[in-house]
Design a protein around this motif. Structure first.
Motif, mmCIF file in Angstrom:
data_model
loop_
_atom_site.group_PDB
_atom_site.id
_atom_site.type_symbol
_atom_site.label_atom_id
_atom_site.label_comp_id
_atom_site.label_asym_id
_atom_site.label_seq_id
_atom_site.Cartn_x
_atom_site.Cartn_y
_atom_site.Cartn_z
ATOM 1 N N THR A 88 0.811 -1.262 -0.040
ATOM 2 C CA THR A 88 0.075 0.008 0.081
ATOM 3 C C THR A 88 0.820 1.209 -0.001
ATOM 4 O O THR A 88 0.518 2.240 -0.821
ATOM 5 C CB THR A 88 -0.735 -0.149 1.231
ATOM 6 O OG1 THR A 88 -1.791 -1.234 1.283
ATOM 7 C CG2 THR A 88 -1.833 1.219 1.348
ATOM 8 N N PHE A 89 2.147 1.244 0.768
ATOM 9 C CA PHE A 89 2.862 2.144 0.884
ATOM 10 C C PHE A 89 3.580 2.551 -0.569
ATOM 11 O O PHE A 89 3.538 3.831 -1.074
ATOM 12 C CB PHE A 89 3.929 2.207 1.931
ATOM 13 C CG PHE A 89 5.016 3.251 1.913
ATOM 14 C CD1 PHE A 89 4.977 4.520 2.444
ATOM 15 C CD2 PHE A 89 6.377 2.838 1.311
ATOM 16 C CE1 PHE A 89 5.771 5.243 2.372
ATOM 17 C CE2 PHE A 89 7.287 3.717 1.192
ATOM 18 C CZ PHE A 89 7.072 5.186 1.806
ATOM 19 N N TYR A 90 3.879 1.495 -1.369
ATOM 20 C CA TYR A 90 4.522 1.715 -2.448
ATOM 21 C C TYR A 90 3.509 2.192 -3.723
ATOM 22 O O TYR A 90 3.937 2.953 -4.617
ATOM 23 C CB TYR A 90 5.022 0.370 -3.235
ATOM 24 C CG TYR A 90 5.750 0.407 -4.313
ATOM 25 C CD1 TYR A 90 6.905 1.051 -4.510
ATOM 26 C CD2 TYR A 90 4.958 0.064 -5.532
ATOM 27 C CE1 TYR A 90 7.600 0.861 -5.677
ATOM 28 C CE2 TYR A 90 5.614 -0.260 -6.821
ATOM 29 C CZ TYR A 90 6.881 0.484 -6.963
ATOM 30 O OH TYR A 90 7.374 0.477 -8.030
ATOM 31 N N SER A 91 2.386 1.656 -3.599
ATOM 32 C CA SER A 91 1.358 2.329 -4.622
ATOM 33 C C SER A 91 0.863 3.845 -4.365
ATOM 34 O O SER A 91 0.600 4.405 -5.372
ATOM 35 C CB SER A 91 0.055 1.566 -4.389
ATOM 36 O OG SER A 91 -0.422 1.599 -3.101
ATOM 37 N N GLY A 92 1.261 4.350 -3.190
ATOM 38 C CA GLY A 92 1.169 5.871 -2.654
ATOM 39 C C GLY A 92 2.106 6.565 -3.191
ATOM 40 O O GLY A 92 1.809 7.807 -3.036
ATOM 41 N N LEU A 93 3.246 6.234 -3.644
ATOM 42 C CA LEU A 93 4.401 6.839 -3.961
ATOM 43 C C LEU A 93 4.444 7.617 -5.174
ATOM 44 O O LEU A 93 3.611 7.318 -6.215
ATOM 45 C CB LEU A 93 5.828 6.086 -4.034
ATOM 46 C CG LEU A 93 6.089 5.483 -2.589
ATOM 47 C CD1 LEU A 93 7.258 4.523 -2.959
ATOM 48 C CD2 LEU A 93 6.307 6.562 -1.606
ATOM 49 N N THR A 94 4.843 8.665 -5.515
ATOM 50 C CA THR A 94 5.073 9.441 -6.747
ATOM 51 C C THR A 94 5.945 8.745 -7.662
ATOM 52 O O THR A 94 6.670 7.779 -7.242
ATOM 53 C CB THR A 94 5.680 10.944 -6.531
ATOM 54 O OG1 THR A 94 7.273 10.764 -5.951
ATOM 55 C CG2 THR A 94 4.717 11.556 -5.671
ATOM 56 N N VAL A 95 5.867 9.121 -8.755
ATOM 57 C CA VAL A 95 6.681 8.334 -9.773
ATOM 58 C C VAL A 95 8.178 8.496 -9.945
ATOM 59 O O VAL A 95 8.927 7.463 -9.842
ATOM 60 C CB VAL A 95 6.344 9.116 -11.468
ATOM 61 C CG1 VAL A 95 7.128 8.613 -12.485
ATOM 62 C CG2 VAL A 95 4.825 8.905 -11.661
ATOM 63 N N ASP A 96 8.775 9.847 -9.123
ATOM 64 C CA ASP A 96 10.160 9.786 -8.899
ATOM 65 C C ASP A 96 10.570 8.973 -7.775
ATOM 66 O O ASP A 96 11.360 8.055 -7.757
ATOM 67 C CB ASP A 96 10.456 11.260 -8.478
ATOM 68 C CG ASP A 96 10.130 12.185 -9.878
ATOM 69 O OD1 ASP A 96 10.443 11.663 -10.817
ATOM 70 O OD2 ASP A 96 10.118 13.398 -9.517
ATOM 71 N N SER A 97 9.618 8.731 -6.573
ATOM 72 C CA SER A 97 10.089 7.966 -5.494
ATOM 73 C C SER A 97 9.942 6.349 -5.912
ATOM 74 O O SER A 97 10.828 5.810 -5.564
ATOM 75 C CB SER A 97 9.036 8.137 -4.584
ATOM 76 O OG SER A 97 9.249 9.495 -3.755
#
Length: 350
Positions: free
Chosen positions: A170-179
């Motif tokens: 869930t944390f990874y899916s909410g990241l921006t493209v750069d992150s």
């Protein structure tokens, strides 16, 4: 209305004054042997049942402090917590505890379950869980700051029942493209497909490496973004002013002049006194020598013409000359009478 001395509901309202547990908590020999000191009650935090209070955080702090208190032989830390909990529940929480049925709480686990069910209902859990699943990283938010905020959401809802593997997903899916690109680069591949045993270590290592320079870079980005927004606002304002100016010009060009009102004689206004005097002075006549005389002609030969006088005669009364006619005739010369009938020279054609 008579007050019954053995009413358990009324007695539970005064249980705090007697330093005894309410009637809702079943008294056991282990609870009866414990004595709560006044100094302990001063240190313990109170719970009022307000919306801004977190029941889980309160219970965690309460249990941590009670577990370090000495207890007599035959008693446990749970007995100590059941003996002390009525003294820290205030306001609505205290009223709620006093209204519970008698001896309905026998263990600390039972109290914890009904306490959380009352002050942390399922609807609140669902709302906080939705915030966890819909969390997103802001465009200028550092990776470490977003991770701390995400962990705060997890702590605010301890009973979210989300597995550790699902938490990282869930944390990874909410990241921006750069992150996401940074994590994929650190994992040397797709971070979402990395084994779980390496996921936590890769994330912590990347966050630790980025904390040293993300703060200054984030400030620089925010400053640049604000500068761009300011320039955009100035351009928009200038464009709006230009559009407004063109609109006003178009309105002026298409404006139709107001229609002129139709002239009526009863709307005529009298001219000023000076203008009326000038108009009167312009009255004159041509004299026999052919010169214009600027005065009223008094002796006019057409004055006695039959077409310019009122010649109505009443059949009953003879006509009487008026005073005005007398005054006028006195000032006139003896002109020949011109009101005689003109003979018909055409002859009778009958």
């Amino acid at each position: 209305m008579a007050v019954v001395d053995n009413d358990w509901g009324i007695g539970s309202l005064h249980a705090h004054d007697k330093k005894e547990p309410t009637h809702a908590i079943a008294v056991t020999p282990g609870i009866r042997a414990i004595a709560i000191k006044s100094g302990v009650l001063v240190v313990l935090s109170n719970f009022y049942g307000l919306l801004k209070e977190c029941p889980y955080a309160f219970l965690e702090e309460f249990c941590r402090y009670c577990n370090i208190q000495p207890v007599p032989a035959g008693s446990t830390s749970e007995d100590y917590m059941l003996k002390a909990i009525p003294f820290v529940l205030k306001g609505d929480a205290g009223i709620w505890l006093s209204r519970l049925p008698e001896s309905s709480i026998r263990t600390w686990a039972e109290f914890r379950m009904i306490f959380l069910d009352r002050f942390f209902p399922t609807s609140k859990t669902s709302s906080l869980k939705r915030e966890i699943t819909e969390a997103r990283q802001e465009y200028d938010e550092p990776l470490g700051q977003y991770w701390d905020r995400f962990q705060g959401l997890l702590q605010a809802c301890p009973n979210h029942k989300i597995g550790e593997r699902e938490v990282y997903s869930t944390f990874y899916s909410g990241l921006t493209v750069d992150s996401k690109n940074d994590l994929n680069l650190a994992a040397q591949g797709d971070f979402s497909k990395t084994p779980f045993s390496q996921t936590k270590r890769i994330l912590e290592r990347l966050i630790e490496a980025k904390r040293s320079y993300e703060t200054s870079r984030g400030q620089y980005r925010r400053g640049a973004v604000h500068a761009v927004e300011a320039r955009s606002d100035e351009k928009l304002e200038a464009r709006f002013e230009q559009m407004e100016r063109k609109l006003l010009e178009a309105v002026e060009k298409t404006r139709v002049p107001p229609p002129q009102e139709e002239h009526h004689y009863y709307y005529c206004e009298f001219p000023p006194e000076a203008e009326a005097l000038n108009q009167v002075n312009t009255v004159g006549h041509w004299n026999p020598e052919g010169h214009w005389v600027q005065e009223k002609q008094r002796d006019t030969p057409w004055r006695d013409h039959p077409n310019f006088r009122w010649n109505y005669q009443s059949p009953r009364q003879p006509p009487q000359p008026s005073t005005q006619q007398k005054k006028t005739s006195e000032g006139q010369p003896n002109w020949p009478v011109r009101n005689q009938e003109i003979p018909n020279t055409g002859g009778n054609r009958g």
